[in-house]
Design an enzyme around this catalytic site. Structure first.
Site, PDB file in Angstrom:
ATOM      1  N   LYS A 120       0.834  -1.212   0.000  1.00  0.00           N
ATOM      2  CA  LYS A 120       0.000   0.000   0.000  1.00  0.00           C
ATOM      3  C   LYS A 120       0.859   1.249   0.000  1.00  0.00           C
ATOM      4  O   LYS A 120       0.447   2.275  -0.528  1.00  0.00           O
ATOM      5  CB  LYS A 120      -0.981   0.006   1.180  1.00  0.00           C
ATOM      6  CG  LYS A 120      -2.014  -1.104   1.063  1.00  0.00           C
ATOM      7  CD  LYS A 120      -3.426  -0.714   1.465  1.00  0.00           C
ATOM      8  CE  LYS A 120      -4.381  -1.799   1.001  1.00  0.00           C
ATOM      9  NZ  LYS A 120      -5.720  -1.753   1.510  1.00  0.00           N
ATOM     10  N   LYS A 202      -3.967 -11.133  -7.038  1.00  0.00           N
ATOM     11  CA  LYS A 202      -5.221 -11.303  -6.292  1.00  0.00           C
ATOM     12  C   LYS A 202      -6.299 -10.356  -6.845  1.00  0.00           C
ATOM     13  O   LYS A 202      -5.994  -9.222  -7.223  1.00  0.00           O
ATOM     14  CB  LYS A 202      -4.894 -10.991  -4.829  1.00  0.00           C
ATOM     15  CG  LYS A 202      -6.010 -10.583  -3.920  1.00  0.00           C
ATOM     16  CD  LYS A 202      -5.479 -10.364  -2.509  1.00  0.00           C
ATOM     17  CE  LYS A 202      -5.689  -8.916  -2.067  1.00  0.00           C
ATOM     18  NZ  LYS A 202      -6.849  -8.671  -1.229  1.00  0.00           N
ATOM     19  N   LYS A 205     -10.342  -5.117  -4.623  1.00  0.00           N
ATOM     20  CA  LYS A 205     -11.322  -4.026  -4.713  1.00  0.00           C
ATOM     21  C   LYS A 205     -10.739  -2.810  -5.396  1.00  0.00           C
ATOM     22  O   LYS A 205     -11.397  -2.109  -6.112  1.00  0.00           O
ATOM     23  CB  LYS A 205     -11.621  -3.531  -3.291  1.00  0.00           C
ATOM     24  CG  LYS A 205     -12.734  -4.137  -2.577  1.00  0.00           C
ATOM     25  CD  LYS A 205     -12.988  -3.247  -1.359  1.00  0.00           C
ATOM     26  CE  LYS A 205     -13.217  -4.069  -0.121  1.00  0.00           C
ATOM     27  NZ  LYS A 205     -12.140  -3.998   0.851  1.00  0.00           N
TER      28      LYS A 205
END
Ligand code: ATP
Ligand code: LTN
Length: 338
Positions: A120, A202, A205
């Protein structure tokens, strides 16, 4: 319902962030669907982790809306607020209070090793804030406040449950037994649903590519189109294989959606092409998500009901959380408020 702590059942806690407008099929299969199943055997607490969401910049009005949608999604996935405690993290201030204490028992070095932080912070290079870094201590507080035994999460969150366990062990070592040591609980099938566009990654979202992810509120046309475009390989055989991440992923999704084993899926599509298989995947997922989507839509029209669920959940959660928090405050030497 009897008080959770008086029963012998194991305690389960999990949370999901209301970041992004909606959950993905990955969140649904890897996480919330299993949460509903676990209610039968365990005492469960499920939380909308809105405090975790602000580690990445959010638009306030959207965060509010997404928090309600996340709550509605938990209910639509079959979580029953009569059986489980369903709540919004920021409604129970004990989370932030314990997180501060745990921050002081969490090492810079161990936080630096968290893959989600590395991930992140590289994606949000202009906002590498302290919250993003200490996020695992808040997640540890979420878990340890309720003396949870099991934490059902997708594979990507295993490292965070392990650090919670390490922090708990360290604290117990210093002050005597205070926290139960939690374990991650990862589903055997579907722990990592992959992107439809780049099946080595993966399904996430926050992926900017709309074709990479199925969103739980997608209608039949979108779902069918995304499966049709899903990246596969040139083998042309519906069979799992090490170098076939796309087909492996579709087989996983189809088996979860239909309840068939991967072997049964391979047998069903023997001699058939990818076109047929992708269509069947699309149809199965449309049916899997249809009742869910309809229920979220209904619940979102009923804010008062959602508020009632959140209020009752927060009250029950807080009662349990405060027991642990006051024990911890005493152990570290805080003077009780006279
Ligand atoms: P973001 O893209 O914002 O990082 P995310 O899609 O990874 O979000 P989270 O809110 O971090 O979602 O995860 C919620 C839960 O869903 C966690 O338990 C996580 O392990 C699980 N989960 C997320 N993505 C997948 C996936 N692709 N397959 C299976 N489980 C998943
Ligand atoms: N960090 C998790 C969400 C989360 C969580 C938790 C999961 C917050 N608190 C406690 C399990 C237990 C995520 O991003 N998926």
């Amino acid at each position: 319902m009897p008080e959770i702590a008086e029963e012998k059942k194991k305690i389960v806690l999990s949370g999901i962030q209301p970041s992004g407008d909606q959950f993905t099929l990955g969140n649904y299969i890897g996480a919330i669907r299993n949460w509903a199943l676990m209610q039968e055997s365990f005492d469960c607490l499920y939380m909308v982790a809105n405090e975790h969401s602000i580690t990445v910049r959010q638009v306030p009005a959207k965060l509010r809306e997404n928090t309600y949608r996340a709550l509605a999604s938990l209910l639509a996935a079959g979580i029953d607020p009569q059986k489980s405690i369903v709540f919004i993290q920021s409604h129970v201030p004990a989370h932030a209070e314990l997180a501060w204490i745990l921050d002081c028992y969490t090492m810079f070095g161990e936080l630096s090793r968290m893959t989600q932080f590395k991930d992140k912070s590289s994606k949000n290079a202009d906002n590498i804030n302290a919250g993003l870094f200490t996020y695992p201590a808040l997640m540890a507080a979420d878990i340890l406040l309720y003396q949870a035994d099991l934490v059902p999460v997708g594979a990507d969150q295993k490292q965070h449950v392990e650090i919670a366990r390490d922090i708990a062990g360290r604290f117990n070592g210093l002050y005597g037994n205070t926290f139960r040591l939690p374990e991650p609980y990862i589903p055997a099938v579907g722990a990592k649903i992959m992107s439809l566009a780049e099946p080595e990654r993966k399904m996430s979202k926050s992926d900017a590519n709309e074709n990479a992810k199925i969103l739980v509120m997608d209608g039949p046309d979108d779902i069918m189109r995304k499966f049709k475009r899903a990246v596969t390989d040139s083998y042309g055989e519906v069979k799992r294989g090490e170098d076939k991440p796309g087909i492996n992923n579709l087989i996983t999704i189809y088996s979860v959606a239909t309840g068939k084993t991967p072997e049964q899926v391979e047998a069903e599509f023997e001699g058939k092409g990818y076109g047929d298989f992708k269509r069947a995947c699309g149809e199965a997922v449309v049916e899997l998500l249809r009742p869910f989507r309809e229920q979220v839509e209904d619940l979102m029209k009923n804010r008062d009901y959602l508020d009632q669920v959140a209020a009752a959940g927060a009250e029950r959660a807080e009662r349990l959380a405060l027991r642990t928090l006051s024990k911890v405050q005493k152990k570290v030497g805080f003077v009780p408020r006279p």
